[in-house]
Structures are given as structure tokens and as C-alpha cells.
Enzyme design. Structure first.
Site, PDB file in Angstrom:
ATOM      1  N   HIS A 104     -36.017  45.597  56.375  1.00  0.00           N
ATOM      2  CA  HIS A 104     -35.044  46.219  57.277  1.00  0.00           C
ATOM      3  C   HIS A 104     -35.507  47.619  57.642  1.00  0.00           C
ATOM      4  O   HIS A 104     -36.222  48.269  56.899  1.00  0.00           O
ATOM      5  CB  HIS A 104     -33.644  46.261  56.662  1.00  0.00           C
ATOM      6  CG  HIS A 104     -33.546  46.951  55.341  1.00  0.00           C
ATOM      7  ND1 HIS A 104     -34.023  46.406  54.171  1.00  0.00           N
ATOM      8  CD2 HIS A 104     -33.012  48.143  55.001  1.00  0.00           C
ATOM      9  CE1 HIS A 104     -33.778  47.235  53.157  1.00  0.00           C
ATOM     10  NE2 HIS A 104     -33.171  48.311  53.643  1.00  0.00           N
ATOM     11  N   HIS A 106     -34.158  51.364  59.019  1.00  0.00           N
ATOM     12  CA  HIS A 106     -33.018  52.270  59.168  1.00  0.00           C
ATOM     13  C   HIS A 106     -33.194  53.111  60.423  1.00  0.00           C
ATOM     14  O   HIS A 106     -34.267  53.668  60.650  1.00  0.00           O
ATOM     15  CB  HIS A 106     -32.937  53.245  57.986  1.00  0.00           C
ATOM     16  CG  HIS A 106     -32.600  52.611  56.694  1.00  0.00           C
ATOM     17  ND1 HIS A 106     -31.330  52.630  56.173  1.00  0.00           N
ATOM     18  CD2 HIS A 106     -33.373  51.953  55.784  1.00  0.00           C
ATOM     19  CE1 HIS A 106     -31.334  52.008  55.005  1.00  0.00           C
ATOM     20  NE2 HIS A 106     -32.562  51.587  54.748  1.00  0.00           N
TER      21      HIS A 106
END
Length: 143
Positions: A104, A106
Site C-alpha cells: 500500500h 500512503h
């Protein structure tokens, strides 16, 4: 969505088993608000394929999933005219503070005077010219 696994939080979010505040979604990625909201608008982008982190990406994975970074960054930035910058980061591995073991990215909006510190350190005084050359050569050999 056969590339998802049962016990991964982000796979559960992708499947809809765990609710999220989705800001963008297509066949490749899902972007949603990070529940921690380091700053307002803090968003995560995850591939809709379970990949632990960047160490496991193929070149095709990178082409397929990372192409959305500019669009998501710009959408987050445009939501608030007070946003003056953005940290776009990915933690890869536990020692790099990766908490959810599903790749992932950010998107952390930054505001003038927000007080958020992204800690780094300058160790340049601990390295010689030979140190830099040796490290660079060892990395080059890995390609």
C-alpha cells in the site's frame, strides 16, 4: 478477485467485508481514507491483487498498479486548497514499519506549519568516498 487472501485486512476491504471510505476504485486498485488520518485526507492505495510489498512486485505489477499514483495524489491535493505538499510513502517490511502485509502507498497531505515530522538522519559524515563507491558497486551488481 481470486488473488486475495482470507485473513488480510486490505483484502477484506477490497472484497467489501470491512467497510472503508473509498475515494477511487477500478479493476486494478482501490484508494480509501486511512483510518489514522495523520492529516486530513490521508489516503491509502492498494492493488486489488495481494502483493506483500514492493519486493514482490514484477515489472508488470508496477506498470499495472503504480500508474495511478499521480491521479490519486492530485485528487487528494485538490480536495483542500490549504494543502501545500504531500508525502507519498510505502513501508516495505516490518523493519520499515509496514503493519499490514499487503502492499500500500500512503498519500499524506501536508499543510504549512502542520508540525508533522518525517524522521530521517544525515550520516554523510560517517562515509568516505571509498564507502560510497563500494556500496554503489554492490548495488549495481544486483541488477
Amino acid at each position: 478477485m481470486s488473488d486475495l487472501i482470507k485473513d488480510c485486512l486490505f483484502c477484506k476491504i477490497i472484497r467489501g467485508d470491512v467497510p472503508s471510505y473509498t475515494v477511487f476504485e477500478n479493476d486494478d486498485v482501490k484508494a480509501f481514507l486511512d483510518i489514522s488520518q495523520v492529516n486530513p485526507g490521508h489516503t491509502l492505495m492498494v492493488p486489488k491483487k495481494h502483493i506483500t510489498n514492493f519486493f514482490d512486485y514484477t515489472a508488470e505489477d508496477a506498470r499495472r498498479y503504480l500508474q495511478y499514483i499521480p491521479a490519486i495524489a492530485n485528487a487528494v491535493k485538490k480536495f483542500d486548497p490549504k494543502i501545500t505538499g504531500m508525502n507519498i510513502t510505502a513501508n516495505n517490511g516490518k523493519s520499515a514499519n509496514q503493519v499490514v502485509m499487503h502492499s500500500h502507498i500512503h498519500f499524506i497531505p501536508r499543510f504549512e506549519g502542520d508540525g508533522l515530522k518525517m524522521k530521517t538522519r544525515n550520516n554523510a559524515d560517517k562515509y568516505t568516498e571509498d564507502d560510497y563507491k563500494r556500496i554503489a558497486e554492490k548495488i549495481r551488481e544486483q541488477f
